[in-house]
Motif scaffolding. Sequence first.
Motif: not given
Length: 761
Positions: A119-126
């Motif tokens: 999930d790119l949104g989760i990846l951006d958060g990391e």
Amino acid sequence: RMRPGGCLSVACVLMLAFSAVAAGHQRPWLRHLRDFNLGALARRLQGTGGGAHHRRLTVDARSCDCVQLSWRAVPGLTRNATTESAGHLARQILPGSCLPGLQADCVFGGQLEGAPECDLGILDGEMLSLVVFRFFPSDALMAWLVSASGQCQEVPVFTAESTIALLQTPPQAIPILSPEAVALFLTVYGAWLGTPDDAHNTFLRAHISGPQWATFAESDYVELGFSKGQAFTAHALFQDYLGRFSEAGEFDPELETGLRLGPVQVHPQVILERLIDVQAPSYFEIEYYVNLGWEDRRIFTRCEGITADKTDPTDPCFHYWKPDLQLPDALLNDDAPVIVQDFGFTTHVGTEQDPGGAAGQNLFAGHQRSIAYVQYRQRAKFLVGLDYNLLPFDKHKLNFTLRFPAHDTANKACFAIGERNATAVELPDLQLGNGWKQGDAPAVWSGEPDQVRWSPRPANQLWDIIDFTAHATQSPRDRIFELQSTVNQTDPVMMLRNMLIAEEQNWHAEFFTGGSSTVCQVTFSITIARRNLYHIVNYIVIQLVLVTLSWCTFFIHPDALDARLGIALTLLLAINVFQIVLVDKMPETGSLSRLQWFTILNTVLLALMAAESIVVSHCYEAAVKLKQLAARLKQVQNNPRAKTAARKVQRAFRNARVRRAQPSLTDRHTNSSRRTGAADGAAVVKICDGPPPMDFGDISELVFSTADRSSGWYRARKRWGRRRLRLIGAVAAYGDLVSATLVFPAMLFGFAYFSIVAGRD
């Protein structure tokens, strides 16, 4: 390890797992393999044995960019940043074709299938966590990175050991990292430190480990091929990162934010060992033992007695936070505090950093969090101001303060003390005052065990220790910060200071729990009482003996006025000697001590005794004259010619008075006086020619002689005259007796009570 395009066998994975576990005796923090499941990692790398589909053993070739190239930094990125669209930050940070390769392995049957980072949104958060050097991916992404590193790199950087050390909570400190873990750190965070893109390869080829990197200077970066600008930036940012492990505060290594949760609670214990000297109003000198203990969940290694002179940056113990306390009340320069014995910095690793205590670092079984303590013995001189009003029965509080430095504000570090756990004494029996419970074994004070321990050190000869307490407070960090006036608004220096303060407060408010302009301190109070036997014997008793000797004057005959005054004045001078000695020995104060009052009142008492001798002596002389006059009058009364002679004398005296008042009758009075013969036995009154002068006594005598005997003034004067005669007789007869038995004993006891007893606690 296989070349790109090859595969990892189950045997290779198991060898990797066994080698990592076998290395545990060298790196105890590898016990975190309990969180990083190697079995799951092996299954992810080889594919599951059953089911409708099989995962591919190899990763996408584009994924090699994730482990071979340095990740990029995004200028101006903060933890609160928002992305424009999902994957926006990942595309900027992940190098080369890393993101497409990651997405390719997220497809059905890929090695990252079902991973949260798909999930790119989760990846951006990391990706946002890279700002604070706390990138903690999921186990699936960690296994994928390990697999990619094994296939794509000659020397794998993303190994099970290095990923556990840096990409899983809690992250390890730099000084305990292996060369592979250092290369991984530079791969992921190097751009945020300002290092070149190939810095991780440079460090790996030079086989630079964490302890070596911690000692780097700017010249060391230049020798590795960095430009001077890159060396300066990398050195400054890396030292700032290392400083985070030396920063005060309570941190939870399990949290991905890495922000401070609150102040670290330091538990102080001070054991008073010697009261060396009290020199008022300058200072008092003591020797004491300090034990400071606290919890720090960032501690991964065992430290034993690390002293301040051991400055080895390769040792992780050098980087752990330690309280650097200040003594604001201590004297400086030649009288600065001295560390008599330094026991150093000691740590005990908790179970969360050393599970089960397998590495032998956890001496307290079951203690979850790592603890640390600093111990030292110190001798110092502190400022003191004593109140001598109650001398020699005075008690004083000697205060000294331990304070955190200005940069460790109250929201970073503070003291935690209990009822009696912060103070103890280790003193000889002879120095324990009335407040201490005496016994065969001085081991209990006020019901608290281990509060008193016997010490072979010499006791103070002048003071007893009555109590030893502590209380924690907060004080302004710098009082000049609070200066606010219209003048300061136009002062460039104050304007600059105010701007710096505003920036610092905003920085605290953004990254921490809030700014603070106060620092914590703990103040210890030593209650002492003077050993007054010296003053009682040498001052009070001796003065009482001298004053008692003055009673001898009451037994000397009133005729011997010289002898009586000689004794009283000699004793008076002796008392004045005590006053001079007290003035020389005591410091100048704004009031008088009780001992000085006692000496002054004794001086007054002796002066009154001298005055009493004079009064009694004069009254005795007057009484003797009155007795002689009464005896003479009695003889005259028995003479038959005395009455006639007395009338003639009175008549002549009256005529003389009238003649003075009426000068025109001078001749008549003169002739009358000449006719008065001496045959009657009366003396001839000689009247001078001319008007005689009249003084005030003559006029008053004439007025009283002609005054009305029934007037009040005349009666009062006559009454006072009679009482005066009675008073003179009474003083002469009973003055010494009353003074010796009533007046002066009452004054002596009253003065002693007022100057010594009254007002004492």
